[in-house]
Design an enzyme around this catalytic site. Structure first.
Site, short mmCIF file in Angstrom:
data_model
loop_
_atom_site.label_atom_id
_atom_site.label_comp_id
_atom_site.label_asym_id
_atom_site.label_seq_id
_atom_site.Cartn_x
_atom_site.Cartn_y
_atom_site.Cartn_z
N GLU A 210 72.60 3.93 -4.29
CA GLU A 210 72.78 2.98 -5.39
C GLU A 210 72.16 3.56 -6.66
O GLU A 210 71.13 3.10 -7.14
CB GLU A 210 72.16 1.63 -5.04
CG GLU A 210 72.49 0.52 -6.03
CD GLU A 210 71.83 -0.81 -5.69
OE1 GLU A 210 72.08 -1.78 -6.41
OE2 GLU A 210 71.06 -0.87 -4.71
N HIS B 91 76.67 -0.12 -1.12
CA HIS B 91 76.77 0.34 -2.50
C HIS B 91 77.46 1.71 -2.58
O HIS B 91 78.57 1.81 -3.07
CB HIS B 91 75.39 0.37 -3.19
CG HIS B 91 74.85 -0.97 -3.47
ND1 HIS B 91 75.36 -1.80 -4.45
CD2 HIS B 91 73.84 -1.67 -2.89
CE1 HIS B 91 74.70 -2.93 -4.47
NE2 HIS B 91 73.78 -2.89 -3.53
#
Length: 243
Positions: free
Chosen positions: A94, A119
């Protein structure tokens, strides 16, 4: 865990079109190695006691402020050492900065045989890892609104997931923290993904595929139920065309 399972069964009994729920056992990535090792052992036991209800294990919390997956490698290797199947669903990558420890979490997540990448914003910058995840069928759990709120991307047309979508990489849509962001569960995230990732070429088939992906990486039985509801939905709205 027993309470969650009993309540889910009770809800399903009165709402037959609700397929069910499963739990991903988590611990915080700020924790010490010994704490996470204990959590993994507990998850292994819960997987044995609730094989159909416990989905697997993950580490939560901000990656840039927590410890890496590699730091916890001894704890995360325990299931394999004990011959226990405990699926992983790691949040990883992320970040929009290449070369950081957060960026490297992506590679370690795949090395640890993660079932899904949460993510995965940095995946597009790692061609080998991207190819490996696609071949393994490791879906990227994309959180459009979260990525915007946290300023990883301003315009969703430039989101890495837009390119992944064009390459037929498995994607699932998640809402991350809808209450915190003031969004309406998955609805707003699906809308942003539909409009932002697919661009002017998005159509009802694009929306269908995003929905199918989210279910396929959960349960084939649930997909059969969803397909029946989808067919009914299209039949009632004759202006929709889909294959």
């Amino acid at each position: 865990m027993q309470a969650y399972q009993d309540l889910t069964k009770q809800f399903v009994s009165t709402h037959p079109d609700f397929y069910g729920a499963r739990i991903i056992f988590t611990n915080h990535r700020h924790a010490k190695l010994s704490v996470v090792a204990a959590a993994v052992k507990e998850a292994m036991q819960l997987k044995k006691d609730f094989p159909d209800f416990l989905a697997g294990f993950d580490l939560v919390g901000r990656e840039d402020q927590g410890r890496t997956l590699w730091y916890f490698r001894d704890a995360l290797a325990l299931p394999a050492e004990k011959g226990v199947t405990l699926p992983y669903f790691f949040h990883a990558g992320e970040t929009d900065v290449e070369g950081t420890e957060v960026d490297q979490n992506l590679l370690d997540a795949l090395l640890l045989n993660t079932s899904r990448i949460g993510h995965g914003f940095a995946l597009q910058r790692h061609p080998v890892a991207k190819d490996l995840s696609r071949k393994r069928g490791v879906a990227v759990e994309v959180c459009p609104i979260s990525n915007q709120v946290l300023k990883l991307v301003k315009d969703l047309r430039n989101h890495p997931a837009a390119a992944l979508m064009m390459e037929n990489h498995p994607l699932v849509i998640s809402s991350d923290d809808p209450a915190m962001f003031g969004s309406c569960a998955l609805s707003f995230d699906f809308y942003e993904a539909f409009v932002g990732f697919g661009g002017l070429n998005s159509h009802i088939g694009s929306l269908k595929q995003l929905a199918v992906n989210s279910i396929r990486w959960r349960s084939e039985e649930a997909l059969v139920l969803w397909q029946r509801r989808w067919t009914e939905f299209v039949a009632k709205n004759s202006f929709l065309k889909t294959n």
